[in-house]
Design a protein around this motif. Structure first.
Motif, PDB file in Angstrom:
ATOM      1  N   ARG A 261       8.755  -1.728  -1.459  1.00 12.77           N
ATOM      2  CA  ARG A 261       8.917  -0.282  -1.325  1.00 12.77           C
ATOM      3  C   ARG A 261      10.125   0.198  -2.114  1.00 12.77           C
TER       4      ARG A 261
ATOM      5  N   GLY B 136       0.784  -1.227   0.000  1.00 19.37           N
ATOM      6  CA  GLY B 136       0.000   0.000   0.000  1.00 19.37           C
ATOM      7  C   GLY B 136       0.817   1.278   0.000  1.00 19.37           C
ATOM      8  N   HIS B 137       2.124   1.155   0.014  1.00 22.43           N
ATOM      9  CA  HIS B 137       2.967   2.345   0.073  1.00 22.43           C
ATOM     10  C   HIS B 137       2.999   3.061  -1.271  1.00 22.43           C
ATOM     11  N   PRO B 138       3.083   4.388  -1.267  1.00 16.38           N
ATOM     12  CA  PRO B 138       3.109   5.126  -2.535  1.00 16.38           C
ATOM     13  C   PRO B 138       4.255   4.747  -3.462  1.00 16.38           C
ATOM     14  N   THR B 139       5.377   4.264  -2.910  1.00  9.50           N
ATOM     15  CA  THR B 139       6.516   3.902  -3.768  1.00  9.50           C
ATOM     16  C   THR B 139       6.529   2.423  -4.126  1.00  9.50           C
TER      17      THR B 139
ATOM     18  N   GLY C 192       3.262   2.268   5.341  1.00  9.87           N
ATOM     19  CA  GLY C 192       2.598   3.145   4.393  1.00  9.87           C
ATOM     20  C   GLY C 192       3.092   4.565   4.387  1.00  9.87           C
TER      21      GLY C 192
ATOM     22  N   ARG D 203       6.591   7.290   6.100  1.00 12.43           N
ATOM     23  CA  ARG D 203       7.926   7.852   5.919  1.00 12.43           C
ATOM     24  C   ARG D 203       9.032   6.810   6.107  1.00 12.43           C
TER      25      ARG D 203
ATOM     26  N   ASP E  44      11.407   3.191  -1.939  1.00 12.04           N
ATOM     27  CA  ASP E  44      12.298   4.009  -1.112  1.00 12.04           C
ATOM     28  C   ASP E  44      13.258   3.144  -0.308  1.00 12.04           C
TER      29      ASP E  44
ATOM     30  N   ASP F  37       6.146  -1.154  -5.823  1.00 10.98           N
ATOM     31  CA  ASP F  37       6.071  -1.597  -7.215  1.00 10.98           C
ATOM     32  C   ASP F  37       5.019  -2.695  -7.347  1.00 10.98           C
TER      33      ASP F  37
END
Length: 503
Positions: A51, A41-44, A364, A366, A53, A46
């Motif tokens: 993740r 669910g993380h913005p980065t 999700g 920082r 990041d 794939d």
């Protein structure tokens, strides 16, 4: 103010800088995998849920190898549960950390992550609750091109080409009573030898790591290595070493001197391995895989697993917050690993993300770098060529745990191709700066290309998600070259890097 001198010469070499020295470790423990490397669910994230990041910081950290999937976790692991269609996988209880393993990430997912992160995988097999056959099945799944049951299963699961994993750990910490299926050295040594012999029948080119002691404080330390290697010497390439250090009762001086124990550990294991080599009339040498090392505050609340009927998925476990003094010790441990490069051929900082780690994440959210990130990343980036054998003249100070200990510790590397010389140094004094004087007569015509120091008047400063940049390695403007000597002032409780290049 103290003063210390270091002499180095290109003719005095310990051995090559080994890229595998800068390995790390991903265990199915706490949030290392789930919400660590894997967070769909993380913005980065794939398409595989990894993740971006975390992958980016793994590359910045300079990680070369990653040991997987444990750790204590591997001693109860059934790898078959985590291959094939994800929706058909079965959750299992993880007894090592009193958690539930959902098996959403397994061998195939990890291998895809390793390729994206640009790291070499180092696979561990379960010799706690399982044995020779299960290790062979996993090896077949990973390394055989096709035409057999498990190889064809891998191909059916989407990996047409074999993974060709070279490094394999034969279990984990089998000397520890906390380990599922722990064994006597005779029991484990024979099982490891049988497993190694059989694995080489499939792939003769494997590099195999047999379990050494879980720490120098273990009551069987030394004797464990002797017995295990007596059983398995001919069949393995490395013996593991594990060491964690933590400040006890506010004894900062002893904590900063922890590497005294690490050097002793390496020296003792190497001596034992060589004694077995002589007794068994072998020509090859078994070297050391220091595949778990770090600072770990084991008495803190976050190191206590759940209990009772609580079997959560990815609980908060071992999420230590590291301060400046911890980073100095981590930098000093890297100094030890490098100066022992003749015997330590591989090493893995434990672990990579969230669990006693240089990288921290919010589910999700920082990501940030802990203090220990920086000495690892800079050493991995700039140590190259050969490790030089140094002559160090340093004042000493008294420690409760290790007696009189040198205030300054250092290692240096020389890259013959570029001509660069890099000195990594720590000042272990609690209160006094050290003026470091490095004799460069063996390397005439050098200049300072870069000099940085990690320190802070408050050695307890910790990075957070809100602030991981207030305390970073800063330029050390005191570093100057004159008359083929470089001098620099190193503040107390500090780690420094001096990178020198030809004028």
């Amino acid at each position: 103010m103290h003063s210390a001198t270091v002499s180095l010469d290109p003719a005095f070499v310990v051995g090559p800088v080994r890229r595998r020295t800068f390995g790390s470790f991903v265990e199915h423990l706490g949030r290392c995998v789930y919400t660590g490397i894997h967070d769909p669910g993380h913005p980065t994230a794939d398409a595989d849920g990894f993740r971006g990041d975390v992958i980016e910081l793994t590359r910045e950290l300079g990680v070369s190898t990653v040991r997987y999937p444990g750790g204590n976790f591997v001693s109860g692991y059934r790898w078959e549960d985590a291959v094939g269609p994800v929706e058909q996988r079965t959750p299992r209880l993880d007894l090592a950390w009193h958690s539930t393993e959902p098996n959403l990430v397994g061998v195939d997912e990890f291998m895809r992550w390793a390729a994206k992160a640009g790291v070499e995988p180092m696979m561990a097999v379960n010799l706690g609750t399982r044995g020779v056959q299960e290790a062979l099945d996993l090896l077949e799944y990973c390394n055989v091109p096709g035409g057999s049951y498990w190889a064809d299963q891998r191909r059916a699961n989407g990996a047409e080409e074999p993974y060709r994993i070279t490094m394999w750990c034969l279990g984990n910490e089998m000397d520890g009573p906390w380990q599922i299926g722990s064994k006597t050295p005779q029991e484990y040594g024979r099982l490891a030898a049988e497993t190694a012999r059989a694995m080489r029948m499939i792939d003769p080119g494997l590099e195999l790591v047999v379990c050494g002691s879980s720490g120098s404080q273990m009551p069987t330390f030394g004797e464990w290595e002797r017995v295990v290697l007596t059983e398995a010497y001919e069949h393995v390439d490395y013996i593991s070493a594990h060491a964690y250090y933590w400040e006890e009762d506010g004894d900062l001086a002893s904590f900063l001197a922890s590497v005294v124990d690490m050097d002793h550990f390496v020296e003792s294991v190497a001596a034992t391995a060589d004694a077995v080599r002589a007794a068994r009339k072998q020509t090859k040498r078994v070297h050391i895989s220091f595949d778990e090392w770090n600072v770990w505050y084991q008495k803190r609340a976050e190191s206590r697993p759940p209990s009772g009927d609580d079997w959560p998925v990815a609980p908060v476990l071992l999420e230590d917050r590291y301060n400046v003094a911890d980073a100095v010790v981590v930098g000093n441990m890297l100094i030890s690993l490098l100066r022992n490069t003749d015997r330590v051929h591989s090493a893995s900082m434990a672990q990579l993300v969230n669990v006693i780690a240089p990288i921290m994440t919010e589910p999700g959210g920082r990501i940030w770098k802990q203090t220990i990130f920086h000495p690892f990343a800079l050493t991995a980036r700039h140590a190259a060529g050969e490790v030089l054998r140094l002559a160090i003249d340093s004042p000493v100070h008294e420690t409760a745990k290790f007696g009189d200990v040198a205030v300054l510790d250092a290692v240096a590397t020389h890259d013959a191709e570029s001509g660069d010389v890099v000195v990594f140094a720590v000042n272990r004094s609690l209160t006094e700066p050290v003026v470091l004087d490095v004799d460069l007569r063996g390397f005439p015509g050098m200049r300072v290309a870069e000099a940085v120091t990690l320190s802070n008047p408050d050695h307890t400063w910790q990075a957070t998600a809100d602030d991981d940049t207030s305390v970073l390695p800063q330029p050390n403007t005191s570093a100057k070259v004159a008359d083929d000597r470089v001098r620099a002032e190193l503040p107390p409780v500090s780690w420094s890097m001096l990178r020198l290049e030809r004028e």
